[in-house]
Design a protein around this motif. Structure first.
Motif, PDB file in Angstrom:
ATOM      1  N   ASN A  38     -11.809  -9.277   5.651  1.00  0.00           N
ATOM      2  CA  ASN A  38     -12.822  -9.514   6.666  1.00  0.00           C
ATOM      3  C   ASN A  38     -12.587 -10.780   7.483  1.00  0.00           C
ATOM      4  N   ALA A  59     -10.494  -4.435  10.071  1.00  0.00           N
ATOM      5  CA  ALA A  59     -11.246  -3.954  11.228  1.00  0.00           C
ATOM      6  C   ALA A  59     -10.384  -4.003  12.480  1.00  0.00           C
ATOM      7  N   GLY A  74     -14.140 -11.323  23.436  1.00  0.00           N
ATOM      8  CA  GLY A  74     -15.537 -11.096  23.066  1.00  0.00           C
ATOM      9  C   GLY A  74     -15.742 -11.212  21.560  1.00  0.00           C
ATOM     10  N   VAL A  75     -14.800 -10.639  20.803  1.00  0.00           N
ATOM     11  CA  VAL A  75     -14.896 -10.700  19.338  1.00  0.00           C
ATOM     12  C   VAL A  75     -14.820 -12.157  18.877  1.00  0.00           C
ATOM     13  N   ALA A  78     -17.872 -14.294  19.876  1.00  0.00           N
ATOM     14  CA  ALA A  78     -19.097 -13.931  19.162  1.00  0.00           C
ATOM     15  C   ALA A  78     -19.068 -14.470  17.742  1.00  0.00           C
ATOM     16  N   ARG A  81     -15.194 -17.645  13.595  1.00  0.00           N
ATOM     17  CA  ARG A  81     -14.601 -17.693  12.258  1.00  0.00           C
ATOM     18  C   ARG A  81     -13.491 -16.653  12.116  1.00  0.00           C
ATOM     19  N   LEU A  82     -13.559 -15.597  12.894  1.00  0.00           N
ATOM     20  CA  LEU A  82     -12.585 -14.514  12.779  1.00  0.00           C
ATOM     21  C   LEU A  82     -11.250 -14.875  13.404  1.00  0.00           C
ATOM     22  N   PRO A 283     -22.954 -16.699  18.141  1.00  0.00           N
ATOM     23  CA  PRO A 283     -23.796 -15.607  18.657  1.00  0.00           C
ATOM     24  C   PRO A 283     -23.972 -14.448  17.677  1.00  0.00           C
ATOM     25  N   ALA A 284     -22.916 -14.093  16.959  1.00  0.00           N
ATOM     26  CA  ALA A 284     -22.994 -12.932  16.066  1.00  0.00           C
ATOM     27  C   ALA A 284     -23.874 -13.194  14.852  1.00  0.00           C
TER      28      ALA A 284
ATOM     29  N   ALA B 308     -18.010  -8.557  21.943  1.00  0.00           N
ATOM     30  CA  ALA B 308     -19.013  -9.398  21.264  1.00  0.00           C
ATOM     31  C   ALA B 308     -20.051  -8.527  20.571  1.00  0.00           C
ATOM     32  N   ILE B 310     -19.679  -5.559  19.231  1.00  0.00           N
ATOM     33  CA  ILE B 310     -19.141  -4.979  17.995  1.00  0.00           C
ATOM     34  C   ILE B 310     -19.088  -6.033  16.889  1.00  0.00           C
ATOM     35  N   THR B 311     -19.053  -7.274  17.299  1.00  0.00           N
ATOM     36  CA  THR B 311     -18.965  -8.356  16.324  1.00  0.00           C
ATOM     37  C   THR B 311     -20.364  -8.782  15.871  1.00  0.00           C
ATOM     38  N   GLY B 312     -21.386  -8.193  16.467  1.00  0.00           N
ATOM     39  CA  GLY B 312     -22.735  -8.442  15.981  1.00  0.00           C
ATOM     40  C   GLY B 312     -23.610  -9.270  16.888  1.00  0.00           C
ATOM     41  N   ALA B 313     -23.094  -9.687  18.053  1.00  0.00           N
ATOM     42  CA  ALA B 313     -23.932 -10.462  18.966  1.00  0.00           C
ATOM     43  C   ALA B 313     -24.654  -9.498  19.901  1.00  0.00           C
ATOM     44  N   ARG B 314     -25.916  -9.763  20.166  1.00  0.00           N
ATOM     45  CA  ARG B 314     -26.600  -8.930  21.171  1.00  0.00           C
ATOM     46  C   ARG B 314     -26.050  -9.368  22.509  1.00  0.00           C
ATOM     47  N   PHE B 460     -17.785  -6.483  12.856  1.00  0.00           N
ATOM     48  CA  PHE B 460     -16.517  -7.138  12.541  1.00  0.00           C
ATOM     49  C   PHE B 460     -16.787  -8.429  11.778  1.00  0.00           C
ATOM     50  N   GLY B 461     -15.978  -8.639  10.753  1.00  0.00           N
ATOM     51  CA  GLY B 461     -16.189  -9.819   9.931  1.00  0.00           C
ATOM     52  C   GLY B 461     -16.984  -9.488   8.683  1.00  0.00           C
TER      53      GLY B 461
END
Lengths: 308, 632
Positions: A38, A59, A74-75, A78, A81-82, A283-284, B308, B310-314, B460-461
């Motif tokens: 993860n 993922a 974007g990932v 958000a 840490r990833l 944000p996530a 973003a 998909i990574t969980g941010a609105r 993700f994560g």
């Protein structure tokens, strides 16, 4: 036990494809870096390279043609840490996705970008990719290539990538080390991987490359690293050296790290300067509602300047 | 209590501080307890071309604007020329006497076609081709011309820089003084506008004082209006409303590529990225704020927002027509991969770059049909500033609840409308989260084992899953298996059916006005307010009218709309486009054919007077299509 980063999806690349070496180098690097399943996300565009995430047991998104970089950004933004890896082809990244490639240099988000560079569009039957030289006639082409080529290394340097390297997919061990360095680099890292296409590119073959590639790292004097305390003069010299090496493409083709600037803050860090809690509470991971399920934002306080 | 209803336009060169003039007037009236609605009109130009703000001031909240104007305030000669048609009996035209001799031919910033038209009108009336001539025509039409030598008013006032720099504040202050608003409110208003810039405030206070003194000395000051009690209110535009709604709705990631009139929303989010929490409990929460990213293009804006999400941010993005075109492919991707993302779509006049700073509603069917292939998406629309707030919250909720792209339509007119919103209810709409995974050991992101088509979200994560633009299996890997393809298509479309069942009618369409109306207006977007006012106006003329107001186009409330229209009298579709797109959507979904249209596609807002007169043309003169042409 270390996580197995290879998924159980059958790989449908052609026999002898350079892509195999990239997946091997990548999964070995992830294992040696001791990442968990993860910790990493793989993002690709369209084409042979685009299939990579499905072959990895972590993922992944197999996105649109040319858009792997913004999806990956974007990932990363958000959830900083990833670790986010972009696996994209020469057409995907340097033609339709060229704007994003340049923009990502300016942003320096913190992505690890691996370019699958075989000079052709494999999945659409061998058309010339942006890295193919003018006048080259591969067997997939009806007539010699009418376009000039872009140079991924100098393009990355000009765009501002803080880590620029080149690997050769048939030297997996060397490639693995490059990927490890790229992944621990804080800013965005770019690796141009020479990855022969055995089906459509009968000119730039594995043998052709084998006779030409040499490792810059073997030279004792080669030092591409810029640290925060490196003098401006020295930074300029290292950049110029990287650029000069980037132009070499005749009898000898350099592989290894061209430039490794650790002094340029990543986009993630730049955002954190404006939003001090950004890294602790990205944000996530933010809680977006109170315990009662309603908004936890006070509109009158947040928009105090609009209150009469 | 005096019962005021003032329509006022203040115009001047773009970049000449018209926003400040408008703000000064709006906030001064607000401090005194009145309500103001304002619409900003401007060219696609940085400095010089004609821009103006049309304001309506009432005790009750105004919902629309009206011509002829009660006040025309001209900060430059162009304004006099451009607004020739907007004045009538009783209109006060306030202008700078220094502009009197300005020639139409010398006014380089007037569009050539407009200048030619004005030239024709002046020649027809045998008048001088200058400001004097234009003023004479206005006078002939009943306007009261009020010339004030701006430079003389500021004579002896010590200012920083040339006096002309203060003409915007001067024009607004003279207006407020003539209308009769107490000087203290005008002065207070400066503090609202300039915040903590003490020096700027002090200089402008001098301008206000000089304006009021001039009016007093020359017998121009109006009888002081009574001030009233008013609750605290927020002065918000449609852009502000959408931004605020997004913050309250849990948005934490916004992307954009600069485009009018959408990018204002993102700038507002950037200004307010530091969120202020409601209660003490929440103060303990660390705030990461809202991450706003200006991307390299719209392709990046939408795809970054999806990454973003998909990574969980609105997450959300905002754009207008040309940008939305570029987003189509990625919206299709969000469709097949069930990504919760909101696209706030600010419509403007098209096609292509069209009228880049003007109003338009030509993108309804484009929004509904965007993206290749068939996939569920939701399309909702807002019609006033308050709706912008709550609809933005709902859009984020729908995206999370049904895991699909939600397109939120706001037109330019609404984006640039400023309105006072008295109450913002924080407990009106819950912030909904996506259905989360329960058993992570064998996570299937696209499990077919779901009744409502919604599979648990992966992030993700936290979860391992795959996504692809290709058709996929339950894990997210590419498949071309015919049966899985069928089931996946069906699963995705089940969500739209479920959404249609779950979402209450009032969130999709509403009826305003009498049950036994002779006339039923159909509309959507920013015409909501002007139709509500027209219904009142028509009632006074003996015509009973109501309105079917559409808010959701996908899924479309077919049954509800069908029921209303079947029992309706004369049905009139009112839209800011040329082809009556909402009427087409109605026919497509219900079979009901609308045959009467009031349409406007010149990029300007619809006013109450032109709507009432057009309705009369349809009802009495049996016209089928009336095209509205007002505008400067």
């Amino acid at each position: 036990m270390a996580h197995n980063f290879r998924s159980d999806v059958a790989i449908d690349w052609c026999p002898g494809c350079g892509d195999f070496g990239i997946v091997t180098g990548l999964t070995q690097a992830l294992t040696e870096l001791n990442y968990g399943p993860n910790d990493v996300v793989a993002v690709s565009g369209i084409g042979c390279s685009g299939k990579t995430p499905h072959y990895l047991n972590m993922a992944g998104i197999h996105t649109l043609h040319g858009r792997s970089i913004p999806y990956a950004t974007g990932v990363k933004l958000a959830n900083p840490r990833l670790k986010v890896i972009v696996t994209s082809g020469d057409g995907d990244m340097l033609s339709i996705g060229a704007g994003h490639f340049v923009a990502e240099g300016r942003r320096n988000t913190g992505l690890t970008i691996i370019l699958y560079d075989n000079e052709v569009y494999g999945l659409t039957k061998g058309q010339a990719a942006p890295t193919m030289a003018l006048g080259e006639k591969t067997k997939g082409l009806a007539r010699p290539n009418v376009f000039g080529k872009v140079n991924p290394i100098t393009m990355a340097l000009s765009s501002g990538y803080s880590f620029v390297a080149r690997g050769f997919s048939f030297d997996t061990k060397h490639l693995k080390e490059l990927i490890k360095k790229a992944m621990i680099h804080e800013g965005s890292s770019f690796i141009d991987v020479l990855q022969p296409c055995p089906t459509y590119n009968n000119i730039n073959t594995m043998e052709w490359y084998r006779g030409k590639v040499y490792k810059m790292d073997d030279e004792k004097s080669w030092d591409p690293v810029v640290l925060p305390d490196t003098s401006a003069e020295s930074v300029s010299e290292k950049f110029n050296n990287a650029y000069k090496r980037g132009l070499e493409w005749d009898d000898k083709i350099p592989i290894g790290v061209f430039y490794d600037n650790r002094a340029i803050p990543s986009f993630v860090k730049r955002i954190a300067e404006y939003l001090p809690d950004y890294l602790n509470n990205p944000p996530a991971e933010q809680i977006v509602a109170g315990t009662d399920g309603y908004t936890n934002v006070d509109p009158f306080k947040t928009f105090a300047d609009r209150v009469i | 209590m005096s019962n005021i209803d003032l329509n006022l336009s203040i115009g001047g060169p773009q970049g000449g501080g018209i926003d400040t003039s408008s703000n000064l007037i709006s906030r001064a009236f607000a401090s005194s307890g009145y309500n103001v609605l304002g619409v900003r009109e401007f060219h696609s130009n940085i400095k010089g071309r004609h821009s103006y703000v049309h304001l309506r001031i009432r005790e009750e909240r105004p919902r629309s604007l009206k011509y002829p104007l009660d006040f025309l305030v001209a900060l430059d000669p162009d304004t006099i020329f451009e607004h020739l048609d907007d004045v009538s009996t009783g209109t006060i035209v306030l202008y700078d006497t220094n502009d009197e001799n300005a020639e139409l031919a010398q006014a380089r910033m007037i569009m050539r076609d407009t200048a030619k038209r004005i030239n024709g009108v002046l020649q027809e009336n045998k008048l001088d081709l200058n400001v004097k001539g234009a003023l004479a025509l206005m006078k002939k039409n009943g306007a009261k011309i009020m010339g004030i030598p701006f430079s003389k008013v500021l004579e002896g006032v010590e200012l920083d820089g040339p006096a002309t720099r203060y003409y915007n504040v001067l024009g607004a202050s003279l207006t407020l003084s003539i209308i009769g608003l107490d000087q203290k409110f005008t002065r207070d208003s400066l503090k609202h506008i300039f915040g903590n810039k003490e020096k700027v405030i002090a200089l402008n206070v001098k301008v206000v004082d000089a304006a009021y003194k001039y009016c007093r000395d020359n017998g121009l000051q109006g009888k002081t209006l009574p001030d009233m009690d008013a609750p605290p209110r927020m002065l918000l535009t449609g852009n502000d409303g959408a931004a605020l709604g997004k913050i309250m709705g849990g948005l934490r990631f916004q992307t954009y590529y600069p485009i009018t009139p959408a990018s204002d929303e993102s700038s507002i989010l950037e200004e307010h990225e530091d969120i202020k929490w409601l209660s003490n409990e929440n103060k303990k929460l660390a705030s990461g704020g809202i991450t706003v990213v200006q991307t390299e293009d719209e392709l990046s804006a939408i795809t970054m927002a999806e990454g973003a999400a998909i990574t969980g941010a609105r997450s959300a993005t905002a754009t207008s027509g040309p940008g939305f075109s570029l987003m189509a492919e990625a919206i299709s991707f969000a469709g097949i991969d069930e990504i919760p993302v909101v696209i706030t779509f600010y419509q403007r006049g098209g096609p292509s770059t069209g009228l880049p700073t003007r109003n338009g509603q030509g993108d309804l069917m484009f929004a509904m049909n965007t993206g290749h292939g068939e996939f569920p998406k939701m399309v909702i629309s807002s019609g006033d500033v308050e709706e912008c707030i709550y609809d933005s919250m709902k859009a984020l909720n729908y995206a999370q609840r049904y895991q699909l792209p939600v397109i939120h339509l706001i037109d330019k007119n609404l984006a640039n409308t400023s309105d006072f919103v008295p109450v913002i209810e924080t407990k009106k709409i819950k912030v909904e989260q996506s259905l989360k995974t329960k058993d992570k050991s064998d996570f299937k992101r696209y499990t077919l084992d779901t009744k409502n088509g919604v599979s648990p979200m992966g992030v993700f994560g936290k979860d391992i899953f795959w996504m692809t633009g290709d058709e996929h299996d339950e894990l997210g890997h590419v498949t071309e298996d015919p049966l899985i393809r069928d089931r996946m298509m069906e699963k995705r479309f089940t969500k739209l059916k479920v959404a249609d069942d779950e979402i209450p009618d009032e969130d999709k369409a509403q009826v305003f006005g009498s049950d036994h109306a002779k006339v039923t207006f159909i509309t959507w977007g920013s015409q909501k307010g002007v139709i509500l006012d027209a219904i009142d106006g028509l009632k006074a003329k003996g015509i009973e009218a109501n309105m079917l107001y559409l808010k959701m186009f996908e899924p479309f409330p077919s049954k509800f709309v069908d029921k209303i229209l079947k029992k309706a009298g004369t049905v009139i579709d009112v839209e800011s486009n040329m082809t009556g797109q909402a009427a087409k959507v109605i026919r497509m979904n219900t079979g009901f054919e609308v045959t009467n249209f009031i349409l406007k596609y010149n990029g300007r807002h619809i006013t109450e007077d032109e709507l009432i007169s057009a309705t009369s043309d349809i009802v009495s003169k049996k016209k089928k299509i009336v095209v509205l042409e007002n505008g400067a």
